[in-house]
Motif scaffolding. Structure first.
Motif, PDB file in Angstrom:
ATOM      1  N   ILE A  18       0.824  -1.201   0.000  1.00  0.00           N
ATOM      2  CA  ILE A  18       0.000   0.000   0.000  1.00  0.00           C
ATOM      3  C   ILE A  18       0.863   1.257   0.000  1.00  0.00           C
ATOM      4  CG2 ILE A  18      -1.646   1.344   1.368  1.00  0.00           C
ATOM      5  CD1 ILE A  18      -2.861  -1.337   2.273  1.00  0.00           C
ATOM      6  N   CYS A  88       1.804  10.088   5.876  1.00  0.00           N
ATOM      7  CA  CYS A  88       1.097   8.808   5.763  1.00  0.00           C
ATOM      8  C   CYS A  88       1.741   7.814   6.717  1.00  0.00           C
ATOM      9  CB  CYS A  88       1.148   8.278   4.344  1.00  0.00           C
ATOM     10  SG  CYS A  88       0.322   9.344   3.140  1.00  0.00           S
ATOM     11  N   ASN A  90       1.803   4.532   7.615  1.00  0.00           N
ATOM     12  CA  ASN A  90       1.317   3.354   6.917  1.00  0.00           C
ATOM     13  C   ASN A  90       1.986   2.051   7.333  1.00  0.00           C
ATOM     14  OD1 ASN A  90       0.066   1.945   4.423  1.00  0.00           O
ATOM     15  ND2 ASN A  90       2.273   1.697   4.098  1.00  0.00           N
ATOM     16  N   THR A 141      -3.079   4.501   8.240  1.00  0.00           N
ATOM     17  CA  THR A 141      -3.560   3.221   7.728  1.00  0.00           C
ATOM     18  C   THR A 141      -3.999   2.327   8.868  1.00  0.00           C
ATOM     19  OG1 THR A 141      -2.079   3.356   5.807  1.00  0.00           O
ATOM     20  CG2 THR A 141      -2.996   1.190   6.349  1.00  0.00           C
ATOM     21  N   SER A 143      -7.324  -0.614   8.978  1.00  0.00           N
ATOM     22  CA  SER A 143      -7.682  -1.824   8.240  1.00  0.00           C
ATOM     23  C   SER A 143      -9.176  -2.023   8.393  1.00  0.00           C
ATOM     24  CB  SER A 143      -6.931  -3.027   8.821  1.00  0.00           C
ATOM     25  OG  SER A 143      -7.474  -4.257   8.387  1.00  0.00           O
ATOM     26  N   LEU A 185      -7.573   5.327   6.645  1.00  0.00           N
ATOM     27  CA  LEU A 185      -7.592   4.368   5.546  1.00  0.00           C
ATOM     28  C   LEU A 185      -7.856   2.976   6.105  1.00  0.00           C
ATOM     29  CD1 LEU A 185      -7.108   3.415   2.622  1.00  0.00           C
ATOM     30  CD2 LEU A 185      -4.646   3.421   3.131  1.00  0.00           C
TER      31      LEU A 185
END
Length: 297
Positions: A18, A88, A90, A141, A143, A185
């Motif tokens: 990602i 981000c 992530n 991020t 899930s 996200l």
């Protein structure tokens, strides 16, 4: 943040999956990108895959659990590109051990990366983004496992991703006065090397089945293209979306999960008026904070 061209993004776990999908999408839209990742071989693959001639990206080897290293990475990002607009958070790993069998080390391994990495990135970069007063955006991020709990070995992962969700929803309200947007996200299956990365980094040496789907050899093989996720993130930043939910197959299940929660409340209960007044004030403050956050452009 509607104008992305020329803006600078910093992505943890950015050299594969990602994260690399985000990096490619950002570059497509004229952004400059710092790709941070713990694995040198993944950074080398990024260097081989991208054209270095434009100078619009920079690679940093980074362990997101190392707070001093995160500060050094923030310093390096500013030395290279001057400032960061989009953060981000992530980087992440999966669970390898059922939570009822897990040791402290098993918990620490997942939580220190999945949650600790978000905390460390947020703490290191937010003062810098606020200071340049050009606006910005944070993408954390989580899930779909941060909305729908996973069984078996996914329990520790679920705990970490639910925590990222709560952190992000509150952060969105907190940053509204500073003109900084925040998005959560929550992807489902994506074609990543999450399982291999988890095994590579897991200090326990345990190699347990990462997926509850025993009839599918590699569920991630059926996942969404990371570049498509990256483009959804671009849209989420431009439109300041609170939730970036790329996988429509979960809509009914999420509705059912929240309906179950609502049904669990007492059907007929006398509420103390003073307590109700306190909660009404809190609710109104939340409504106003969410409106302020939604108004950022």
């Amino acid at each position: 943040m509607q104008a992305l061209e020329g803006r600078i993004a910093f992505i943890t776990g950015g050299a594969s999956g990602i994260g690399f999908g985000m990096a490619r999408a950002f570059l497509r839209h004229g952004m400059k990108v710092i790709v941070a990742d713990i694995r040198q071989e993944h950074l080398d693959m990024v260097a081989a895959a991208l054209d270095r001639s434009n100078g619009d990206y920079h690679l940093i080897r980074l362990d997101v659990t190392d707070r001093a290293a995160m500060e050094r990475a923030a310093d390096e990002a500013e030395r290279v590109f001057g400032k960061v607009h989009v953060l981000c958070n992530n980087a992440g790993v999966a669970s390898t051990v059922p939570m009822d069998e897990a040791s402290f080390a098993d918990w620490d391994f997942v939580m220190n990366i999945n949650l600790g990495g978000v905390i460390n990135g947020t703490t290191s970069f937010l003062p810098r983004i606020k200071a340049h007063r050009e606006g910005g955006h944070v993408v954390n991020t989580s899930s779909i496992g941060g909305i729908l709990p996973l069984p078996g070995p996914g329990g520790i992962y679920t705990a970490s991703k639910f925590a990222v969700r709560g952190l992000t929803e509150s952060l969105r309200m907190a940053l509204a006065p500073h003109g900084i947007g925040v998005s959560l996200l929550c992807p489902g299956l994506v074609r990543t090397n999450l399982a291999e990365t988890t095994e590579h980094l897991d200090p326990s040496g345990k190699r347990r089945e990462l997926s509850p789907f025993k009839d599918i050899e590699s569920p991630l093989d059926f996942g969404m293209d990371p570049l498509d996720i990256g483009e959804r993130v671009v849209a989420g930043i431009i439109h300041n979306e609170a939730y970036i939910l790329p996988h429509g197959e979960f809509k009914d299940e999420v509705r059912e999960a929240f309906a179950e929660i609502v049904e669990a409340f007492p059907a007929d209960q006398a509420v103390d008026p003073k307590r109700a007044a306190v909660e009404a004030g809190r609710r109104q403050a939340t409504i106003e904070a969410k409106k302020a956050a939604a108004g950022i452009r």
